[in-house]
Design a protein around this motif. Structure first.
Motif, PDB file in Angstrom:
ATOM      1  N   PRO A  49      26.299  38.069  36.391  1.00  0.00           N
ATOM      2  CA  PRO A  49      26.703  38.604  37.699  1.00  0.00           C
ATOM      3  C   PRO A  49      28.077  38.081  38.135  1.00  0.00           C
ATOM      4  O   PRO A  49      28.879  38.822  38.705  1.00  0.00           O
ATOM      5  CB  PRO A  49      25.609  38.096  38.648  1.00  0.00           C
ATOM      6  CG  PRO A  49      24.458  37.788  37.768  1.00  0.00           C
ATOM      7  CD  PRO A  49      25.021  37.360  36.448  1.00  0.00           C
ATOM      8  N   LEU A  50      28.325  36.798  37.817  1.00  0.00           N
ATOM      9  CA  LEU A  50      29.635  36.232  38.152  1.00  0.00           C
ATOM     10  C   LEU A  50      30.741  36.971  37.410  1.00  0.00           C
ATOM     11  O   LEU A  50      31.774  37.326  37.977  1.00  0.00           O
ATOM     12  CB  LEU A  50      29.657  34.732  37.798  1.00  0.00           C
ATOM     13  CG  LEU A  50      30.976  34.010  38.041  1.00  0.00           C
ATOM     14  CD1 LEU A  50      31.375  34.072  39.506  1.00  0.00           C
ATOM     15  CD2 LEU A  50      30.888  32.555  37.572  1.00  0.00           C
ATOM     16  N   ALA A  51      30.510  37.225  36.118  1.00  0.00           N
ATOM     17  CA  ALA A  51      31.515  37.910  35.304  1.00  0.00           C
ATOM     18  C   ALA A  51      31.757  39.329  35.815  1.00  0.00           C
ATOM     19  O   ALA A  51      32.876  39.843  35.757  1.00  0.00           O
ATOM     20  CB  ALA A  51      31.083  37.936  33.850  1.00  0.00           C
ATOM     21  N   MET A  52      30.681  39.966  36.348  1.00  0.00           N
ATOM     22  CA  MET A  52      30.867  41.331  36.854  1.00  0.00           C
ATOM     23  C   MET A  52      31.682  41.329  38.142  1.00  0.00           C
ATOM     24  O   MET A  52      32.569  42.159  38.338  1.00  0.00           O
ATOM     25  CB  MET A  52      29.513  42.014  37.058  1.00  0.00           C
ATOM     26  CG  MET A  52      28.867  42.392  35.723  1.00  0.00           C
ATOM     27  SD  MET A  52      27.317  43.263  35.917  1.00  0.00           S
ATOM     28  CE  MET A  52      27.914  44.857  36.463  1.00  0.00           C
ATOM     29  N   LEU A  53      31.375  40.373  39.029  1.00  0.00           N
ATOM     30  CA  LEU A  53      32.188  40.276  40.249  1.00  0.00           C
ATOM     31  C   LEU A  53      33.626  39.894  39.896  1.00  0.00           C
ATOM     32  O   LEU A  53      34.578  40.358  40.523  1.00  0.00           O
ATOM     33  CB  LEU A  53      31.603  39.236  41.201  1.00  0.00           C
ATOM     34  CG  LEU A  53      30.431  39.701  42.051  1.00  0.00           C
ATOM     35  CD1 LEU A  53      29.976  38.574  42.969  1.00  0.00           C
ATOM     36  CD2 LEU A  53      30.816  40.918  42.885  1.00  0.00           C
ATOM     37  N   ALA A  54      33.761  39.063  38.866  1.00  0.00           N
ATOM     38  CA  ALA A  54      35.104  38.656  38.448  1.00  0.00           C
ATOM     39  C   ALA A  54      35.859  39.844  37.844  1.00  0.00           C
ATOM     40  O   ALA A  54      37.090  39.843  37.802  1.00  0.00           O
ATOM     41  CB  ALA A  54      35.040  37.505  37.465  1.00  0.00           C
ATOM     42  N   LEU A 220      32.266  49.842  43.428  1.00  0.00           N
ATOM     43  CA  LEU A 220      31.113  50.267  42.634  1.00  0.00           C
ATOM     44  C   LEU A 220      30.637  49.131  41.729  1.00  0.00           C
ATOM     45  O   LEU A 220      29.433  48.839  41.646  1.00  0.00           O
ATOM     46  CB  LEU A 220      31.504  51.489  41.795  1.00  0.00           C
ATOM     47  CG  LEU A 220      30.397  52.057  40.907  1.00  0.00           C
ATOM     48  CD1 LEU A 220      29.264  52.620  41.750  1.00  0.00           C
ATOM     49  CD2 LEU A 220      30.939  53.143  39.977  1.00  0.00           C
ATOM     50  N   ILE A 221      31.581  48.479  41.062  1.00  0.00           N
ATOM     51  CA  ILE A 221      31.218  47.368  40.171  1.00  0.00           C
ATOM     52  C   ILE A 221      30.544  46.255  40.976  1.00  0.00           C
ATOM     53  O   ILE A 221      29.511  45.711  40.571  1.00  0.00           O
ATOM     54  CB  ILE A 221      32.458  46.818  39.436  1.00  0.00           C
ATOM     55  CG1 ILE A 221      33.017  47.872  38.486  1.00  0.00           C
ATOM     56  CG2 ILE A 221      32.106  45.552  38.670  1.00  0.00           C
ATOM     57  CD1 ILE A 221      34.343  47.480  37.851  1.00  0.00           C
TER      58      ILE A 221
END
Lengths: 315, 493
Positions: A49-54, A220-221
């Motif tokens: 989840p961190l990588a997606m927000l990043a 969206l991400i």
């Protein structure tokens, strides 16, 4: 020496991978036997989840922008989704919950692209507005209760043959971003706009279109990341993903994406997210007071970013 | 005096960027009262050498002695302290401050500065003027006056006269000579032989990162310098008289009528035909910048019309101009390039511009187009990962090559040879002719008058925002252009 330096410059991800390995090694020395299949799966699970927000930060930072509303957008979509499940079922709730995410993203895009507001300001503003709206929303739906769908819990926490299920979502996601950043017209424009917006304009790029699409995509991400994260935490709240805000920026910066735009990419960000997650585990194991841990965390982030910049600098 | 140690003595200076060797063994000695030209083709390592001497880059090897003592010049500030002050091609002034504030930042004495400005032809210069609002030529003079006010032992001028109108060039040359007479020294970098012959004592020639040798400035020095620079003899290009262009007819590709914008551009009309290269001649700030920007869609006109192939057009964005077939190569390369991106990304940038082209890129086809363009323009690709690391001439080739790759009916070239070496210049003229021969139209502004005959079919002269003269290139000799450019057109055709 110069050859090693050239190698580091051309593949800035190498020092990051070395740092990651060093951190994992240190952890194993601190607490022998901790690094196992289960620990790895857990680390990956929390890093995703961190990588997606990043990813939101990486993509916007490539154009010289930033998306400070990402963590709040993630929180909103997760909370809205959880409260809508009793009415519309899992699929309907998931789709509906992504609407406010994209809406905030579009608002950011309009602000940056059409009204030329600095991304830092507009995303800070829409983030605050979003937080307020969420509080109002919560007070109106207080009685209905909330529910995290089975599918999201499976995706967020489950493991199959030792692999976290979240990889089902993340591997195609990461592959798409990595492909898009260099091999699609849109990806190229992110770099070009961040490097020299005036030059992009003279080449015929209408900047507002890129900004609008970019911030909507970022929203969206962030929304999807929020849904995944609530599947992992399993307790929707008004501040669910907020603690991931600054780490998401840090992951992108450690990963070598320049906040001034034009330089970097998602591969480094993924490793950056892993490094931050491992670092978090390490500091927790040290059993220090929360304040000291934060000081160390901040200090290490600054140190890593500075060293990485030194190693990959062309001068 | 001759036994005194040289002011600056650099030898065996080396520098590499990754795998690219920029300097192998560069050397330069300068004594009190000398004016030395530093020369070299693009990519010879001139810029790198200058950056090392002025502390902007660190050398990988070699010696730099200042007044006989070995020094490592670690920063521009250290270089200044030891008496070496550079004036670079790009003005180093803060746009949103006025002149006085910019002087204060550098610790320059305003009285001395004003005196130098007067010396350079700007009597009673207004220190409250905002940098942003001053023309480029004035900014360069400000940079020079500021450097002079610090009373440098060694003044380094990098393409100081590029883009300067003739009267200011004269003023600069006069001041350079005065420096030498006062016992100071000047390192003079320029591609213009006439200026070098006028002021320099000797020329140091770099090629492929090596100092090839020194040539005392005397009769015939030019040929020797060129030979040293290129390692081969160069042929002068074809000129207008040899081309004998037929007079243009039919519907013009682009017709401009009574165009005006923001005061500077008052009333310009001309027609540009297919297959024609139309030269534009003007002193600095006569409205030519605005004219090109309006045609490129980067600036909105206040009045007048633009017709493309007989159809009236209104451009609100460069994308509109590009769609109408008009592509713009700005005078300042930094305005056109994404410096941290690769040659390939920069060449292919216009392909991705429109939203419908945001999807997957056909990498193989793009690769072929890019390779063809690199080949056609002979772009030096040793540092192709980052356009910012290419030499100026190669950067210019990328900005032009982008539109060759993309295809365009009309190319708007604004001073495309500014600050680039002879070899690249001589590649650009035939390229422009070749484009015209294939049916494209070219509007070609040049700050160097002799280029009009080398590249153009016809030319217009703009003075004070108006077209004051139009002539076939064969008649466009320098005296006539000069008279017209100063608005002296009693006998205009």
């Amino acid at each position: 020496m110069t050859r090693a330096k050239a190698l580091l410059r051309d593949y800035p991800i190498i020092p990051l991978l070395i740092l990651l390995a060093l951190l994992v090694g240190t952890l194993e020395i601190m607490r022998p036997g901790i690094v196992g299949e289960r620990w790895i799966a857990n680390t990956v699970k929390f890093a995703i989840p961190l990588a997606m927000l990043a990813a939101c930060q990486t993509l916007t930072m490539l154009t010289g922008g930033i998306d400070l509303s990402a963590a709040i957008v993630a929180t909103i979509s997760s909370f809205v989704m959880a409260t809508l499940v009793p009415f519309y079922g899992a699929t309907g709730a998931i789709l509906l919950s992504l609407l406010p995410a994209v809406a905030i993203g579009l608002l950011n895009g309009i602000g940056v692209g059409l009204f030329r507001v600095h991304p830092l300001i507009i995303t800070l503003g829409t983030g605050l507005i979003g937080t307020g709206c969420l509080q109002v929303y919560q007070s109106t739906v207080i009685a209905t209760g909330s529910e995290v769908p089975e599918a999201l819990a499976w995706l967020g926490t489950g493991r199959t043959w030792g692999f976290p299920n979240a990889l089902v979502l993340f591997v195609p996601f990461a592959a798409l971003i990595l492909y898009a950043q260099r091999r699609t017209g849109f990806g190229r424009l992110l770099f070009a706009m961040g490097d020299n917006e005036g030059a992009a304009r003279l080449a015929g790029v209408r900047g507002w279109q890129v900004h609008l699409a970019l911030y909507a995509l970022s929203g969206l991400i962030a929304g999807i990341a929020g849904l995944l994260y609530v599947g992992l935490i399993k307790a929707p709240s008004l501040s669910l993903a907020v603690p991931l805000m600054l780490p998401s920026v840090a992951a992108a910066v450690i990963g070598g994406t320049s906040i001034f735009g034009g330089r970097g990419g998602y591969a480094g960000t993924i490793v950056g997210a892993l490094i931050l997650t491992v670092l978090g585990t390490m500091l927790t194991l040290l059993q220090m007071p929360e304040g000291v841990r934060r000081i160390l965390f901040g200090g290490i982030i600054l140190g890593v970013a500075a060293i990485h910049l030194r190693l990959t600098d062309t001068r | 005096m001759t036994n005194e140690a040289p002011l600056l003595d650099a030898s065996g200076v080396e520098k590499r960027f990754g795998a690219v060797v920029a300097l192998k063994a560069a050397a330069l000695t300068i004594r009190r009262g000398e004016i030395v030209a530093l020369m070299g083709a693009n990519g010879a390592g001139k810029s790198t050498f200058v950056k090392i001497l002025t502390g902007a880059l660190r050398a990988d090897g070699g010696h730099v002695k200042i007044r006989g003592t070995e020094r490592t010049v670690g920063s521009p500030a250290e270089a200044r302290k030891s008496g070496l002050v550079p004036v670079y091609q790009e003005p180093s002034l803060i746009p949103d401050l006025d002149v006085a504030d910019n002087l204060r930042l550098g610790g320059t004495d305003p009285a001395k500065f004003t005196a130098w400005m007067a010396e350079l032809g700007f009597e009673r210069f207004d220190l409250t003027a905002m940098i942003r609002e001053l023309p480029l030529a004035t900014l360069r003079i400000i940079d020079l006056a500021r450097a002079l006010a610090s009373e440098p032992d060694v003044l380094l001028l990098d393409e100081m006269t590029a883009a300067l109108p003739t009267d200011l060039v004269e003023a600069v040359l006069k001041v350079v000579k005065q420096q030498a007479e006062a016992g100071r020294s000047v390192i003079y970098i320029s591609h213009r032989f006439a200026e070098i012959a006028a002021v320099c004592h000797r020329a140091v020639v770099l090629r492929d990162g090596l100092t090839q040798g020194e040539v005392p400035i005397e009769d015939g020095a030019e040929e020797r310098i060129v030979e040293m620079m290129l390692g081969e003899a160069i042929k002068p290009g074809e000129t207008a008289a040899q081309r004998a262009a037929p007079p243009p007819q039919g519907t013009p590709r682009a017709a401009v009528k009574n165009l005006g914008a923001t005061g500077k551009l008052s009333d310009v009309s001309f027609a540009l035909h297919p297959g024609e290269v139309l030269g534009v001649v003007a002193l600095e700030g006569q409205g030519q910048d605005e004219l090109f920007e309006v045609l490129a869609g980067a600036r909105k006109p206040d009045r007048g019309s633009i017709e493309v192939e007989g159809t009236p057009r209104r451009f609100t964005h460069p994308a509109d101009a590009i769609a109408a077939g008009l592509s713009f190569v700005p005078g300042n390369r930094a305005d056109a390039l994404a410096m941290q991106q690769s040659v390939r990304d920069n060449l292919a940038l216009p392909f991705s511009a429109r939203a419908r082209a945001w999807g997957p890129i056909n990498m193989r086809r793009e690769g072929e187009v890019v390779a063809n363009t690199i080949d056609r323009l002979q772009i030096d690709t040793r540092a192709q990962g980052e356009v910012g690391r290419l030499s100026g001439g190669n950067q210019q080739k990328v900005t032009i090559g982008r539109w060759l790759a993309h295809g365009c009916d009309t190319l708007l070239l604004f001073d495309p040879t500014r600050g680039i070496d002879v070899r690249t210049k001589r590649q650009i003229y035939p390229l422009v002719r070749e484009l015209a021969a294939s049916g494209a139209s070219v509007l070609f502004y040049s700050s160097e008058l002799e280029e009009i005959q080398m590249a153009c079919d016809r030319c217009i002269v703009i003075f004070n925002g108006r077209v004051v003269d139009t002539m076939p290139a064969a008649e466009a000799d320098e005296p006539r252009l000069m008279r017209a450019a100063y608005g002296l057109t009693g006998d205009a055709a």
